[in-house]
Scaffold this motif. Structure first.
Motif, mmCIF file in Angstrom:
data_model
loop_
_atom_site.group_PDB
_atom_site.id
_atom_site.type_symbol
_atom_site.label_atom_id
_atom_site.label_comp_id
_atom_site.label_asym_id
_atom_site.label_seq_id
_atom_site.Cartn_x
_atom_site.Cartn_y
_atom_site.Cartn_z
ATOM 1 N N GLU A 1 4.470 -4.854 -2.593
ATOM 2 C CA GLU A 1 3.492 -4.072 -2.477
ATOM 3 C C GLU A 1 2.313 -4.518 -3.501
ATOM 4 N N GLN A 2 2.774 -4.762 -4.588
ATOM 5 C CA GLN A 2 1.781 -5.548 -5.521
ATOM 6 C C GLN A 2 1.118 -6.637 -4.977
ATOM 7 N N ASN B 1 -1.342 -6.041 -2.504
ATOM 8 C CA ASN B 1 -2.515 -5.411 -3.315
ATOM 9 C C ASN B 1 -3.438 -6.609 -3.952
ATOM 10 N N ARG C 1 -6.572 -0.083 3.331
ATOM 11 C CA ARG C 1 -6.440 -1.361 2.814
ATOM 12 C C ARG C 1 -6.002 -2.499 3.555
ATOM 13 N N GLN D 1 -14.184 2.872 -3.587
ATOM 14 C CA GLN D 1 -14.326 3.157 -5.045
ATOM 15 C C GLN D 1 -15.587 3.969 -5.328
ATOM 16 N N THR E 1 -5.685 0.838 -18.389
ATOM 17 C CA THR E 1 -6.510 -0.117 -17.455
ATOM 18 C C THR E 1 -7.567 -0.694 -18.030
ATOM 19 N N ASP F 1 -10.478 -0.797 -8.865
ATOM 20 C CA ASP F 1 -9.391 -0.735 -7.972
ATOM 21 C C ASP F 1 -8.057 -0.368 -8.474
ATOM 22 N N TYR F 2 -7.396 0.659 -8.004
ATOM 23 C CA TYR F 2 -6.119 1.006 -8.906
ATOM 24 C C TYR F 2 -5.007 1.053 -8.067
ATOM 25 N N ALA F 3 -4.924 0.106 -6.928
ATOM 26 C CA ALA F 3 -3.734 0.054 -5.969
ATOM 27 C C ALA F 3 -2.466 -0.341 -6.780
ATOM 28 N N ALA F 4 -2.676 -1.133 -8.050
ATOM 29 C CA ALA F 4 -1.517 -1.559 -8.867
ATOM 30 C C ALA F 4 -0.981 -0.398 -9.270
ATOM 31 N N GLU F 5 -1.742 0.312 -10.214
ATOM 32 C CA GLU F 5 -1.611 1.446 -10.977
ATOM 33 C C GLU F 5 -0.862 2.229 -10.016
ATOM 34 N N ALA G 1 0.666 2.332 -7.219
ATOM 35 C CA ALA G 1 1.852 1.595 -6.813
ATOM 36 C C ALA G 1 2.860 1.912 -8.077
ATOM 37 N N GLN G 2 2.645 1.820 -9.236
ATOM 38 C CA GLN G 2 3.431 2.106 -10.343
ATOM 39 C C GLN G 2 3.751 3.590 -10.323
ATOM 40 N N ARG H 1 3.741 5.641 -7.900
ATOM 41 C CA ARG H 1 4.657 6.108 -6.704
ATOM 42 C C ARG H 1 5.997 5.611 -7.318
ATOM 43 N N ALA H 2 6.425 4.598 -7.799
ATOM 44 C CA ALA H 2 7.465 3.978 -8.073
ATOM 45 C C ALA H 2 8.158 4.668 -9.319
#
Lengths: 305, 336, 392
Positions: free
Chosen positions: A8-9, A12, A143, A213, C201, C207-211, C213-214, C216-217
């Protein structure tokens, strides 16, 4: 970190790279054809986002807004090109940096004057909300759309440049500016067109990203710096370089942000690790750029060599 | 100083430029003195701000104007000098040791060599890598290094991170009282003259000739057996040192340092000042700094939209006043 | 050559006399003709660029109060463009040239840290309508410095307290990596205890996709974030469309009426802490909200309420003493004898407020734009954690 999370990352990172590519492709196209450093590219991104937000707000249709955002930025691009930019093609990079720096101030304040100082509302359409499952990874639909748009833009630019008459002129212009004039091509129209295409790409990026954003004055500047990092890594003037540079920056930045803090947690207490890790992550792409340029001073894919 | 200005009188245009230069110095010196006599300390501090910013630009002008190196990262050196002064003041005020090892001093005469040396070492590193590239790549790689140092300064939590560091007591100079605005002005003015003198002497020397040649015709320089790379590197380091010196003074003037001293906006502003004044003209940065700071100060008094007008003025200068303000005043479009 | 010499002399003379006139000019203001010269207030705030809506609201709230009181004030307003050295330079100008009695207006902590310490040491009063860095509440507190808003940690502490009381156990917390961000998470944890996950951050990150995802996990049961301005807008929109259902909490900074206008319905259901709400029931607040809406045609934000309170505090003190009588004016400020729109308002010994922090919930409003609704008190009479470090 599980495999699914890693995937997933990675996704991203690719998606962030695609966003950067939308910005960087216009920037690198303008540099490749006209030799112009355009610091105001981020302002065109902002103009696109504001127009998109405004039109979406009035009509209620995000798709109309998206179209208007790209068109609005293109129109602003034409205005700026005719009034200012075309006087800069013959100048050195220094004058270009200064003039487009001034344009940032003018466009930022101008946008605040027209649309107000508050951030504007713009959200992704409800059809595109939510996530879908790709194997073991749950990923937001919007996305994925951005990734698809990025691929289409890359393909479109490739076809435009390699398969059309205009593309032929652009390629000719990149290689020999006097020659193309002698062939009877109206250079000033060609340059305005190229600038407008670059501006439209910036506006499209601003609209797409603005929905995800925020739409506010000054939104273009951080992206501008990243886009420059991308095109310098890729080799200025090269669309292929911009694509690969964007992917590299997107993936390195995203994975750095995720992995570095957890790496430092092995030997530091969590708060300190989070702080040191994220500080280092902020510096990572610049480090990447410095290393690449130290090894290949003209970027990965030098355009005119 | 006056000697070195008048010794440039070769042609009519040159002499006119010398008079403009002299006029600039007269104005810069007379305003704070009149202001002190009238007990208007604000104008003394404003003048000090102008000459410190001018000095930062003198540093950049040396690399950019005379060496053709468009550095988009000089704010890094400006901030570096500022942080040396700030950290020294911080530790000597708190009575603590730097990194727990080195005692700090509040003596400018000790702080400045550290700032200069630090800037020289970092500039040597940055320059050694950056000068392998050219043109736009050079512009962007210097920007990248500056951004790296910028983010590093944000992560300095001991020294305030993004909030920066307050200098509660201004550092001291051996002679006079550095807290007296006029004394501090005199100190900064002297530093500015030193940097101008250094630039002037170096440009006029064999080194300067080689540097100009490296800008104009690299191959010819190489055939003369001189390596353009090392010439440029030396010029880049000297340029960074002058700007770092200005940064150390700027921190003491403002009473604080913070990461915005290293931001890319600041690098852009230093370029703007050099170009505004006239690239490659000895006194260009002074004219540029006067114009820029006064615009920034007085436009803000008239309108909230002062940045719009600042942008328009800058655009006007680039498009219509080639050669900058000095060029405009001497009627000589391009120099060097 | 002779012409040039004459030219230089004449020009120098003109420059000198113009400079002298400009400097002297400050002395002959129209207002001096009046018997009582007005109190001069300098306001340095952010009116341009990103985040300018905070400065605009502080200014509008402040000016509304002065107009309603019809007081004999001269307010000089300047834009700092969110740059510390410009703010510092403006402070010099306002204090040394315009000779203001009181300085106010700064929005951001880093600008406040540049301007406030030398200002108050030099004997000018500074009243903060927004920023409340921990240093100025603790070690670097000063008798001439008053904070009319909050200490930076307050709203986060209150939220930590509230979430614990609500029975949440595993919050995932995030903030940007800068002093106000670390203060936020420290403040939160000081009341809540350990968090399930913690991320700093990059400042300005959008863009917070990576955060996400964390998040969620993780095994978190809730999310707390402090991401001011555009960062918060971006996070909230991305979080809302990510499909994660965990409840979200935060300080009011990401949920003021203007930010909500930009976030839209994605923010509905979020609980946020604030020292003020526009639907807070007291007469002063009712009067303020009504007048603000009438004048500016929008609902005030907490920043506007802070600007309004700051002006009313100054007005109440001026009635009792002249700012030139420093001690009398200072104790007039300390008594905080004004009708705050927050209801009760008093200062602690370090000149920071002791006040209730409320919980608001974001609910659907008229049309596209959601709004805040007061739902309760997060914590009563909260005092900042740094007061013991202050020597006052």
């Amino acid at each position: 970190m599980t495999l699914a999370l890693t995937l997933e990352q990675l996704l991203n990172g690719i998606q962030f790279g695609v966003m950067l590519f939308l910005m960087a492709s216009g920037l690198t196209l303008i540099f490749g054809v006209m030799g112009l450093i355009n610091l105001a590219h981020g302002s065109l991104y902002m103009v696109g986002a504001f127009v998109c937000a405004y039109v979406t707000g009035i009509t209620g249709s995000f798709w109309l807004g998206l179209l208007a955002g790209a068109l609005g930025a293109a129109i602003m691009g034409v205005i700026v090109e005719v009034l200012v930019i075309r006087r800069l093609y013959q100048r050195d990079h220094l004058d270009q940096v200064l003039a487009t720096f001034a344009l940032i101030l003018i466009l930022s304040e101008g946008t605040a004057l027209v649309f107000g100082s508050q951030p504007l509302w713009l959200d992704i359409p409800s059809v595109l909300k939510g996530s879908i499952e790709l194997g073991s990874v749950v990923y937001p639909v919007y996305r994925i759309l951005i990734i698809i748009v990025g691929v289409l833009v890359a393909l479109g630019l490739y076809l435009l440049i390699s398969r059309t008459r205009i593309g032929m002129k652009i390629r000719a212009g990149e290689n020999d500016r006097e020659m193309i004039g002698a062939l009877g091509v109206n250079i000033s129209v060609l340059y305005t067109f190229v600038f407008a295409v670059g501006a439209a790409l910036a506006g499209l990026a601003g609209s797409l990203v603005g929905a995800l954003q925020s739409v506010e004055v000054g939104m273009g500047e951080p992206v501008l710096i990243l886009a420059f990092v991308v095109i310098v890594i890729g080799g200025i003037g090269s669309i292929k370089g911009a694509l690969i540079g964007a992917m590299l920056v997107g993936i390195v930045d995203t994975l750095g942000r995720v992995l570095l803090p957890s790496f430092f947690q092995w030997f530091m207490e969590p708060s300190a690790a989070a702080s040191v890790g994220s500080a280092l992550a902020s510096m990572l792409i610049y480090l990447l750029m410095a290393i690449i340029l130290a090894i290949k001073p003209k970027g990965l894919f030098p355009a005119n060599d | 100083m006056i000697n070195s200005i008048t010794s440039l009188n070769f042609t009519k245009n040159m002499s006119r430029e010398s008079w403009v230069n002299l006029l600039l110095l007269v104005v810069i010196v007379s305003v704070p003195i009149i202001a002190t006599l009238m007990d208007e300390v604000y104008y003394v501090n404003l003048s000090t701000r102008i000459i410190i910013i001018a000095m930062a630009a003198v540093g950049l002008n040396f690399a950019l104007g005379f060496g053709g190196m468009v550095s988009f990262g000089h704010a890094a050196f400006f901030g570096l000098g500022g942080y040396v002064a700030g950290i020294a003041a911080f530790h000597s005020f708190e009575g603590t040791l730097f990194l727990g090892l080195i005692p700090a001093s509040d003596q400018m005469l000790l702080i400045w060599p550290v700032a200069l040396l630090g800037a020289a070492m970092i500039a040597l590193l940055i320059g050694a890598i950056s000068l392998r590239t050219q043109g736009v790549y050079f512009i962007m790689i210097t920007l990248a290094f500056a951004q790296m140092i910028y983010y590093f300064s944000i992560s300095l939590t001991t020294y305030g991170g993004e909030d920066g560091l307050s200098i509660i007591l201004r550092n001291n100079f051996a002679i006079g009282n550095s807290n007296n605005p006029l004394h501090f002005f005199a100190l900064c003015f002297f530093a500015l003259l030193m940097s101008l003198w250094l630039s002037h002497r170096m440009v006029g020397s064999r080194f300067g000739a080689a540097l100009t040649m490296a800008k104009l015709n690299e191959t010819r320089l190489a055939t003369a057996g001189i390596e353009p790379y090392s010439i440029r590197l030396v010029a880049f380091v000297v340029s960074a040192m002058i700007t770092a010196f200005a940064g150390a003074l700027f921190a003491d003037l403002n009473g604080f340092v913070d990461p915005s001293m290293l931001s890319w906006h600041r690098s852009g502003e230093i370029i703007v000042i050099v170009v505004l004044g006239g690239v490659g003209r000895l006194f260009g940065p002074i004219a540029g700094a006067i114009a820029f700071v006064l615009l920034e100060t007085f436009l803000g008094g008239f309108t909230d939209r002062w940045q719009l007008f600042l942008g328009l003025v800058l655009l006007g200068v680039v498009l219509f006043a080639r050669g900058g303000l000095i060029g405009l005043m001497t009627g000589n479009a391009r120099h060097g | 050559m002779k012409k040039i010499v004459i030219g230089v002399v004449v020009t120098a003379a003109i420059v000198a006399s113009v400079a002298a006139l400009v400097m002297k000019g400050g002395g002959y203001k129209l207002t001096d003709v009046l018997n009582e010269s007005p109190t001069k207030i300098g306001m340095i705030t952010t009116l341009s660029g990103g985040g300018s809506h905070l400065g605009i609201d502080v200014r509008d709230g402040f000016m509304l109060a002065t107009e309603m009181a019809n007081a004999n004030l001269e307010v000089i307003i300047r834009d700092d463009a969110r740059k510390p050295d410009i703010a510092k330079s403006l402070a010099n100008e306002l204090i040394q040239k315009d000779k203001v009695d009181i300085l106010t207006g700064i929005i951001w902590s880093n600008l406040a840290m540049a301007v406030v310490p030398p200002t108050v040491r030099g004997g000018t009063f500074y009243l903060s309508p927004n920023a409340g860095p921990s240093a100025l509440a603790g070690k670097a507190c000063h008798e001439n410095y008053f904070n009319v808003a909050w200490q930076n940690n307050n709203l986060h502490e209150a939220m930590g307290h509230f979430m614990k009381a609500e029975g949440l156990q595993k919050p995932f917390i995030l903030a940007p990596n800068y002093p106000a961000g670390t203060d936020a998470l420290t403040g939160f944890k000081s009341r809540f205890g350990k968090a399930e996950g913690e991320i700093f951050t990059k400042l300005g990150q959008k863009d917070y996709a990576a955060e996400i995802a964390q998040i969620r996990a993780s095994n978190a049961d809730s999310v707390f974030f402090f991401l001011p301005g555009g960062m918060g807008i971006a996070f909230m929109k991305q979080y809302a469309s990510s499909g994660i259902e965990l409840p979200v909490f935060g300080p009011a900074f990401s949920f003021d009426e203007i930010i909500l206008g930009a976030v839209g319905n994605s923010a509905i259901g979020v609980k946020n802490t604030s020292q003020w709400a526009y639907d807070l029931d007291n007469p002063a607040n009712e009067k303020f909200v009504k007048a603000f809406r009438a004048k500016y045609d929008r609902t005030p934000t907490l920043y506007a309420s802070q600007g309004y309170d700051t002006a009313n505090l100054i007005l109440s003190a001026i009635k009792k003493a002249s700012p030139s009588d420093k001690d009398a004016f200072r104790s007039a400020l300390e008594s905080a004898d004004f009708d705050s729109v927050r209801g009760s308002f008093k200062f602690g010994s370090n000149h920071h407020p002791i006040q209730n922090i409320y919980v608001r919930e974001v609910v659907a409003g008229n049309g596209k734009k959601p709004t805040n609704k007061l739902v309760g008190v997060a914590i009563s009479d909260l005092q900042d954690a740094y007061v013991s470090q202050c020597a006052l």
